[in-house]
Design an enzyme around this catalytic site. Structure first.
Site, PDB file in Angstrom:
ATOM      1  NE  ARG A 186       5.325   5.561  -2.552  1.00 55.19           N
ATOM      2  CZ  ARG A 186       4.888   6.419  -3.473  1.00 55.19           C
ATOM      3  NH1 ARG A 186       5.474   7.597  -3.615  1.00 55.19           N
ATOM      4  NH2 ARG A 186       3.869   6.102  -4.261  1.00 55.19           N
TER       5      ARG A 186
ATOM      6  CE  LYS B 215      -0.780  15.945  -1.536  1.00 56.72           C
ATOM      7  NZ  LYS B 215      -1.303  14.698  -2.085  1.00 56.72           N
TER       8      LYS B 215
ATOM      9  CB  THR C 164      -6.441  15.710  -2.275  1.00 56.67           C
ATOM     10  OG1 THR C 164      -5.533  15.951  -1.196  1.00 56.67           O
ATOM     11  CG2 THR C 164      -5.805  14.763  -3.279  1.00 56.67           C
TER      12      THR C 164
ATOM     13  CB  SER D 263      -4.242  11.867   5.378  1.00 60.34           C
ATOM     14  OG  SER D 263      -5.266  11.177   4.693  1.00 60.34           O
TER      15      SER D 263
ATOM     16  CG  HIS E 198      -2.295  11.095  -4.855  1.00 57.59           C
ATOM     17  ND1 HIS E 198      -3.413  11.852  -4.616  1.00 57.59           N
ATOM     18  CD2 HIS E 198      -2.280  10.177  -3.856  1.00 57.59           C
ATOM     19  CE1 HIS E 198      -4.049  11.396  -3.543  1.00 57.59           C
ATOM     20  NE2 HIS E 198      -3.367  10.380  -3.048  1.00 57.59           N
TER      21      HIS E 198
ATOM     22  CE1 TYR F 276      -3.064   3.091   0.565  1.00 53.55           C
ATOM     23  CE2 TYR F 276      -1.811   3.448   2.573  1.00 53.55           C
ATOM     24  CZ  TYR F 276      -2.716   3.895   1.625  1.00 53.55           C
ATOM     25  OH  TYR F 276      -3.252   5.149   1.734  1.00 53.55           O
TER      26      TYR F 276
ATOM     27  CE1 TYR G 171      -8.145  12.502  -1.566  1.00 49.15           C
ATOM     28  CE2 TYR G 171      -7.899  11.474   0.585  1.00 49.15           C
ATOM     29  CZ  TYR G 171      -7.426  11.719  -0.690  1.00 49.15           C
ATOM     30  OH  TYR G 171      -6.224  11.178  -1.094  1.00 49.15           O
TER      31      TYR G 171
HETATM   32  C1  FMN Z   1       0.842   5.556   1.234  1.00 46.17           C
HETATM   33  C2  FMN Z   1       0.430   6.907   0.739  1.00 46.17           C
HETATM   34  C3  FMN Z   1      -0.780   7.440   1.163  1.00 46.17           C
HETATM   35  C4  FMN Z   1      -1.176   8.717   0.732  1.00 46.17           C
HETATM   36  N1  FMN Z   1      -2.327   9.251   1.212  1.00 46.17           N
HETATM   37  C5  FMN Z   1      -2.698  10.472   0.795  1.00 46.17           C
HETATM   38  C6  FMN Z   1      -3.865  11.086   1.319  1.00 46.17           C
HETATM   39  O1  FMN Z   1      -4.551  10.541   2.171  1.00 46.17           O
HETATM   40  N2  FMN Z   1      -4.201  12.313   0.836  1.00 46.17           N
HETATM   41  C7  FMN Z   1      -3.458  12.954  -0.113  1.00 46.17           C
HETATM   42  O2  FMN Z   1      -3.795  14.044  -0.523  1.00 46.17           O
HETATM   43  N3  FMN Z   1      -2.322  12.413  -0.588  1.00 46.17           N
HETATM   44  C8  FMN Z   1      -1.925  11.200  -0.161  1.00 46.17           C
HETATM   45  N4  FMN Z   1      -0.763  10.665  -0.632  1.00 46.17           N
HETATM   46  C9  FMN Z   1       0.085  11.439  -1.552  1.00 46.17           C
HETATM   47  C10 FMN Z   1       1.117  12.258  -0.747  1.00 46.17           C
HETATM   48  O3  FMN Z   1       0.479  13.314  -0.081  1.00 46.17           O
HETATM   49  C11 FMN Z   1       2.197  12.866  -1.651  1.00 46.17           C
HETATM   50  O4  FMN Z   1       1.570  13.533  -2.716  1.00 46.17           O
HETATM   51  C12 FMN Z   1       3.204  11.857  -2.193  1.00 46.17           C
HETATM   52  O5  FMN Z   1       3.432  10.817  -1.259  1.00 46.17           O
HETATM   53  C13 FMN Z   1       4.520  12.537  -2.502  1.00 46.17           C
HETATM   54  O6  FMN Z   1       5.406  11.652  -3.098  1.00 46.17           O
HETATM   55  P1  FMN Z   1       6.585  10.864  -2.322  1.00 46.17           P
HETATM   56  O7  FMN Z   1       5.919   9.746  -1.597  1.00 46.17           O
HETATM   57  O8  FMN Z   1       7.457  10.418  -3.430  1.00 46.17           O
HETATM   58  O9  FMN Z   1       7.261  11.845  -1.379  1.00 46.17           O
HETATM   59  C14 FMN Z   1      -0.347   9.413  -0.177  1.00 46.17           C
HETATM   60  C15 FMN Z   1       0.869   8.871  -0.587  1.00 46.17           C
HETATM   61  C16 FMN Z   1       1.258   7.641  -0.130  1.00 46.17           C
HETATM   62  C17 FMN Z   1       2.599   7.087  -0.562  1.00 46.17           C
END
Ligand code: FMN
Length: 365
Positions: free
Chosen positions: A310, A231, A156, A106, A255, A24, A130
């Site tokens: 991440r 975003k 988002t 989040s 994302h 995930y 959201y």
């Molecule tokens: C496991 C995971 C869950 C995420 N959950 C959300 C979320 O709930 N809401 C959101 O806007 N972005 C979410 N994102 C996107 C992150 O906010 C972000 O845009 C992204 O992780 C940035 O890239 P990076 O992981 O390479 O740093 C998620 C990303 C990951 C990896």
């Protein structure tokens, strides 16, 4: 701790996390092209350092909407952080506060907004929203964020439906039974694979409003005084609409490669957005940042702030809050070294001309 890079944390996290959670956190959408582009594009940029510029006193501080930050790095909203470690969102938020960074919570967190605010009172916190089909519920999230002293609303906009993340479909991803989406009760708090798909895709299809348009940003604007950030912007056209609809900022984001596959790396999309709205909106970026020099490159190309997703999860999985504190220290140190070695003693000294594409060096004349 023997971790000296994001890659060290990632390697260890891969060993520690069980498959449902690891896949995930790690996966991207489709063929994971965009996931790869985010990192590769940073590597294709070269730095043009300047010398002999007295860098003994570095100052990386900045301020956004009156919020003072020690440096322009923040933690991106990442859902369900307690799957990585029971410190979860509280651990990440406290670590962000200690490092002088923004923390974005989040909507899909495993810690409620109120508990998070109580656990990290000194951290500058923003809330990621959201838009649910149930508008009263969406409005109540906004009110709760205001009351819990969150300083901005990050909407988002790249996820009206969820893309297929193949590993999650294979695993029939579900949130483990001892955890729940802590901002909700009843139907909205469980992520379970009922139809044999990824449980999160099923959740999103049943709960998120896929009819959303810019009119909904207008609706949010009249609902709250908080600055609204959109975003998931990847084009100049949408950045211009964000300005037209009264947003205070945009986060250039794909994302983390988890939504539309084949979109550009965020660092590739950044320049057109800065050109379109640069002086009017706060332009920020996330996606693929793992090194101090990545932060520098994004700032040089016009971002005012950047976020990591991440890397925080890997650090959390390795050692909870302490892991994230250590990660942020490493990145801070690496960023400071990049500042010093490019001859920049403050953010104002960073210039666009200090970053060029690799092709610049391959024109034989
Ligand atoms: C496991 C995971 C869950 C995420 N959950 C959300 C979320 O709930 N809401 C959101 O806007 N972005 C979410 N994102 C996107 C992150 O906010 C972000 O845009 C992204 O992780 C940035 O890239 P990076 O992981 O390479 O740093 C998620 C990303 C990951 C990896």
């Amino acid at each position: 701790m023997s971790f000296i890079s994001v890659a060290d944390f990632e390697k260890q996290a891969i060993v520690k996390l069980e498959l449902n959670a690891l896949d995930y956190y790690k996966s991207g959408a489709g063929e994971e092209l965009t996931l790869g582009y985010n990192r590769e594009a940073f590597k294709r940029l070269r730095l043009r350092p300047r010398c002999l510029r007295n860098i003994a006193e570095l100052n990386t501080s900045c301020s956004i909407w009156g919020q003072h930050l020690k440096w322009p790095l923040g933690i991106a909203p990442v859902a369900m952080q307690k799957m990585a470690h029971l410190d979860g969102e509280k651990g990440s938020a406290r670590a962000a506060g200690k490092a002088g960074c923004v923390f974005i919570l989040s909507t899909l967190s495993t810690t409620s907004l109120e508990d998070l605010a109580a656990a990290a009172p000194d951290t500058c916190k923003w809330f990621q929203l959201y838009i649910y089909k149930d508008r009263a519920l969406t409005e109540s999230l906004v009110r709760r964020a205001e009351q819990a002293d969150f300083k901005a609303l990050v909407v988002t906009v790249d996820a009206p439906v969820f893309a297929q993340r193949r590993a999650d479909v294979r695993n029939k991803f579900s949130l483990p039974a001892h955890l729940s989406l802590a901002n909700f009760q009843g139907a909205q708090c469980n992520v379970v694979s009922a139809a044999g798909d990824s449980g999160l895709s099923e959740y999103v299809a049943s709960q998120f409003d896929s009819t959303v348009t810019w009119q909904d940003i207008k609706w949010l604007k009249q609902l709250t005084q908080l600055p609204i950030v959109v975003k998931g912007i990847l084009t100049a056209e949408d950045a211009e609409l964000a300005r037209e609809f009264g947003c205070a900022g945009v986060i250039v984001s794909n994302h983390g490669g988890r939504q539309l596959d084949s979109t550009p790396a965020t660092i590739e999309a950044l320049p057109e957005i800065v050109r379109a709205v640069g002086p009017d909106l706060v332009v920020m970026l996330d996606g693929g940042i793992t090194e101090g020099n990545d932060i520098f490159k994004a700032l040089a190309l016009g971002a005012q702030m950047v976020f990591i997703g991440r890397p925080v999860i890997w650090a959390l999985a390795c050692d909870g809050q302490r892991g994230v504190e250590h990660l942020l220290k490493l990145l801070r140190n690496d960023f400071d070294i990049t500042m010093a070695l490019t001859g920049c003693r403050s953010l104002a000294h960073i210039q666009t001309s200090m970053v060029v594409p690799e092709s610049t060096y391959w024109t034989f004349k």
